[in-house]
Scaffold this motif. Structure first.
Motif, PDB file in Angstrom:
ATOM      1  N   ILE A  52       5.253  27.899   5.896  1.00  0.00           N
ATOM      2  CA  ILE A  52       5.645  26.961   4.657  1.00  0.00           C
ATOM      3  C   ILE A  52       5.397  25.577   5.604  1.00  0.00           C
ATOM      4  N   ASP A  81      12.933  37.480   4.461  1.00  0.00           N
ATOM      5  CA  ASP A  81      13.252  37.104   5.820  1.00  0.00           C
ATOM      6  C   ASP A  81      14.533  36.576   5.958  1.00  0.00           C
ATOM      7  N   ARG A 137       8.086  36.320   0.714  1.00  0.00           N
ATOM      8  CA  ARG A 137       8.554  36.880   2.191  1.00  0.00           C
ATOM      9  C   ARG A 137       9.356  36.008   2.858  1.00  0.00           C
ATOM     10  N   SER A 138       9.669  34.713   2.473  1.00  0.00           N
ATOM     11  CA  SER A 138      10.530  33.656   3.146  1.00  0.00           C
ATOM     12  C   SER A 138      11.950  34.240   2.715  1.00  0.00           C
ATOM     13  N   ALA A 185       6.910  33.586   7.787  1.00  0.00           N
ATOM     14  CA  ALA A 185       6.768  32.979   6.458  1.00  0.00           C
ATOM     15  C   ALA A 185       7.241  31.502   6.334  1.00  0.00           C
ATOM     16  N   ILE A 186       8.530  31.384   7.120  1.00  0.00           N
ATOM     17  CA  ILE A 186       9.210  29.957   6.920  1.00  0.00           C
ATOM     18  C   ILE A 186       8.423  29.011   7.809  1.00  0.00           C
ATOM     19  N   MET A 188      15.077  25.308   1.836  1.00  0.00           N
ATOM     20  CA  MET A 188      14.360  24.895   3.184  1.00  0.00           C
ATOM     21  C   MET A 188      14.400  23.424   3.185  1.00  0.00           C
ATOM     22  N   SER A 213      11.153  33.672  11.139  1.00  0.00           N
ATOM     23  CA  SER A 213      10.405  34.109  10.257  1.00  0.00           C
ATOM     24  C   SER A 213       9.063  33.404  10.331  1.00  0.00           C
ATOM     25  N   ALA A 238      15.522  26.431   7.365  1.00  0.00           N
ATOM     26  CA  ALA A 238      16.111  27.137   6.329  1.00  0.00           C
ATOM     27  C   ALA A 238      17.389  27.338   6.331  1.00  0.00           C
TER      28      ALA A 238
END
Length: 442
Positions: free
Chosen positions: A75, A45, A41-42, A71-72, A252, A69, A101
């Protein structure tokens, strides 16, 4: 080095050998830290957000936490990385200070030849701490922070593995005394390009130039894979190496500091500022906060349940702020009620202790005048003040039709509040009863 899987132990995601590797040598390359679905996903995105545009390290963008994002963002506050950071730092009290990221592309030779001194296509060797503090890192055995590079590409296709210089032991000259100040941006010009930076050292500081030459000779390259996580330190010598021409690498960068290490600054302007200027109308940061556990929220600076910040005023106000997006406020309510319960129990315990310790005082104070033991006791301990208090009490007792105690008993109020910090009525009743109190005390 090649990445290794975290070996979960009772203490956390890492086994003792892996923790020792980081604490002794300064770096550890891991794989499979995050769920594969979150990594996918990251990457999707990042590609959707950047498109054909390049994003640069240190430049605020939609990939900076709180990111566009989800997802970012996930994390940066994922329980796995929080546990990992807490384990290597040796404390659960950690704070997020960096999360972003970005992308880097590999240049063709003609493009590379036109680079400038601040470009990082072939980076000079350095330590990260000047980016994060105006001071100097604490001693090696008491690290202030832990940093991570999450690779969202593959070394086999992109190249550009991070070069690191591991610490060999307590006597390693690369990590002695003030050796870490021999880095661009400290005691000199900030130059990012390797060739240009070293040429200047050779010209201006030949001794430093020779020191740095030895660092390059000791480099080892991280052979990352998609989803690999480099765990390193702000006082570790490292650098970025050139990517394969035509390729694009996504990574990231994440940093957590000890809660008390306030000299480690936030890499970003601040979460609240981002929320104000970039997160509307979606309210993505507030929605993220509402979905987190209380433990996850602490890394963003939100006090845990049981903290003195939380009372009925702040609890109800925060619940009101987040009610339309849903937040579980119950853990904060439960801990607040528990604090109140403990406070009542403590007060009751002290009251019982007073009754046991000063039974005569308690009888006089509570049975005759309905005041507390400690108040009676303070006058009993100071019977030499009796005549003064009695004199003022006699004067003031003849005053009639006073509107308040402060008007009716001004002198007693001064004596009561300024000498012992108690109210007028209590001072008066103790003054009138001073002979009995003194006799009981003796």
């Amino acid at each position: 080095p090649e990445p290794t899987r975290p070996q979960d132990s009772v203490e956390g995601p890492l086994d003792p050998r892996q923790v020792q590797q980081w604490r002794k040598h300064g770096a550890l390359l891991l794989s499979e830290v995050f769920p594969e679905r979150l990594i996918r996903r990251s990457i999707a995105d990042i590609r959707a957000i950047t498109g054909k545009r390049s994003t640069y390290f240190g430049k605020e963008s939609e990939l900076t936490f709180p990111s566009a994002s989800d997802a970012i963002n996930r994390i940066a506050v994922h329980p796995r990385i929080l546990s990992l950071a807490a384990q290597v730092l040796g404390t659960d009290e950690i704070r997020l200070s960096q999360a972003e990221a970005w992308s880097k592309k590999g240049l063709e030779q003609k493009e590379f030849e036109t680079r400038g001194p601040k470009d990082a296509w072939d980076q000079r060797i350095h330590c990260d701490y000047p980016n994060h503090t105006l001071l100097h890192p604490s001693a090696w055995d008491t690290p202030d922070a832990v940093s991570f590079i999450l690779y969202l590409s593959d070394f086999a296709t992109c190249g550009g593995g991070t070069a690191i210089v591991e610490k060999t032991g307590p006597d390693d000259e690369a990590y002695q005394g003030t050796s870490l100040t021999i880095t661009p941006g400290v005691r000199g010009h900030w130059i990012n390009d390797r060739k240009m930076a070293e040429a200047r050292y050779q010209l201006k500081d030949p001794k430093a130039h020779e020191f740095r030459k030895k660092l390059y000779e000791r480099e080892v390259i991280a052979h990352y894979r998609e989803g690999s996580l480099l765990v390193y330190r702000q006082d570790l010598w490292h650098r970025g190496t050139p990517l394969t021409p035509g390729s694009t690498r996504f990574v990231m960068n994440i940093t957590y500091r000890r809660k008390e290490a306030e000299w480690i600054g936030s890499w970003h302007p601040g979460w609240a500022r981002f929320n104000y200027s970039l997160c509307w109308p979606e309210r993505r940061l507030e929605r993220l906060i509402a979905s987190l556990t209380p433990k996850q929220r602490t890394v963003l600076g939100i006090p845990p349940p049981g903290h003195s910040y939380w009372n009925m005023f702040t609890i109800s106000a925060v619940a009101s702020r987040y009610k339309d997006i849903g937040i579980d406020i119950k853990p904060y309510v439960d801990q607040y009620e528990q604090r109140l319960s403990y406070a009542r129990e403590e007060e009751d315990t002290k009251a019982v202790a007073d009754k046991i310790r000063y039974p005569v005082m308690n009888y006089i104070g509570e049975s005759l005048w309905g005041i507390g033991t400690k108040t009676v006791l303070v006058f009993a301990v100071a019977p030499d003040q009796y005549e003064r208090i009695k004199h003022h009490a006699s004067e003031e007792s003849s005053t009639k039709a006073a509107a308040t105690d402060e008007i009716r008993y001004p002198t007693l109020n001064y004596i009561g509040e300024n000498l012992w910090g108690i109210r007028t009525k209590t001072a008066l009743v103790c003054a009138v009863a001073a002979p009995l109190i003194a006799n009981a005390w003796h």
